[in-house]
Write an enzyme that holds these catalytic residues in place. Structure first.
Site, PDB file in Angstrom:
ATOM      1  N   TYR A  18       0.838  -1.197   0.000  1.00 21.13           N
ATOM      2  CA  TYR A  18       0.000   0.000   0.000  1.00 21.13           C
ATOM      3  C   TYR A  18       0.876   1.251   0.000  1.00 21.13           C
ATOM      4  CZ  TYR A  18      -3.635   3.310   1.339  1.00 21.13           C
ATOM      5  OH  TYR A  18      -4.501   4.378   1.370  1.00 21.13           O
ATOM      6  N   HIS A  22       1.496   4.170  -3.089  1.00 21.80           N
ATOM      7  CA  HIS A  22       1.294   5.603  -2.887  1.00 21.80           C
ATOM      8  C   HIS A  22       2.593   6.392  -3.047  1.00 21.80           C
ATOM      9  CE1 HIS A  22      -2.659   4.408  -1.509  1.00 21.80           C
ATOM     10  NE2 HIS A  22      -3.006   5.673  -1.684  1.00 21.80           N
ATOM     11  N   TYR A  41      -3.282  16.420   1.440  1.00 19.69           N
ATOM     12  CA  TYR A  41      -3.853  15.084   1.557  1.00 19.69           C
ATOM     13  C   TYR A  41      -2.835  14.190   2.266  1.00 19.69           C
ATOM     14  CZ  TYR A  41      -6.763  11.141  -0.107  1.00 19.69           C
ATOM     15  OH  TYR A  41      -7.598  10.051  -0.207  1.00 19.69           O
ATOM     16  N   TRP A  76      -7.471   3.670 -10.650  1.00 22.03           N
ATOM     17  CA  TRP A  76      -6.731   3.624  -9.384  1.00 22.03           C
ATOM     18  C   TRP A  76      -7.442   2.707  -8.387  1.00 22.03           C
ATOM     19  CZ3 TRP A  76      -2.039   4.716  -7.686  1.00 22.03           C
ATOM     20  CH2 TRP A  76      -1.827   4.755  -6.308  1.00 22.03           C
ATOM     21  N   TRP A  77      -8.751   2.836  -8.303  1.00 24.38           N
ATOM     22  CA  TRP A  77      -9.509   1.971  -7.388  1.00 24.38           C
ATOM     23  C   TRP A  77      -9.312   0.500  -7.742  1.00 24.38           C
ATOM     24  CZ3 TRP A  77     -14.876   4.803  -7.425  1.00 24.38           C
ATOM     25  CH2 TRP A  77     -14.810   5.944  -6.622  1.00 24.38           C
TER      26      TRP A  77
END
Length: 104
Positions: A18, A22, A41, A76-77
């Site tokens: 993960y 990112h 963010y 992306w999802w």
């Protein structure tokens, strides 16, 4: 500027992947976030529960919510789906959090 926060849920064993995904955020996804008004963010992980805490500031919630209909966001999802609890459309299962305190 509106502040938003939510929690999402990482599947066990995917912390490093993960983070790696990112760390290498696609430029098109970064641009889509900016185009939809996202600033500052951050995503944090509780290592014990695998709960992700996301915080961001947006120009408007309505403008930001439009990102969900973009092709890059859907891509992306789908890319992140193996790592997270997701809905049928691959969007992350998430719960919006209610602000209760703010110190500027």
């Amino acid at each position: 500027m509106e502040r938003m926060a939510s929690v999402m849920y990482l599947k066990d064993g995917f912390t490093e992947e993960y983070k790696a995904r990112h760390d290498e955020l696609w430029p098109e996804m970064e641009q889509a976030l900016k185009d939809h008004g996202a600033h500052n963010y951050s995503i944090f992980l509780d290592d014990n529960t695998h709960v992700l805490f996301a915080y961001l500031e947006v120009e408007s919630r309505e403008k930001y919510d439009e990102i969900a209909s973009t092709e890059i966001c859907k891509k992306w999802w789908a890319y992140m789906e193996p790592l997270m609890e997701t809905n049928e459309d691959n969007s992350p299962v998430s719960k919006n959090l209610t602000p209760v305190f703010y110190l500027a």
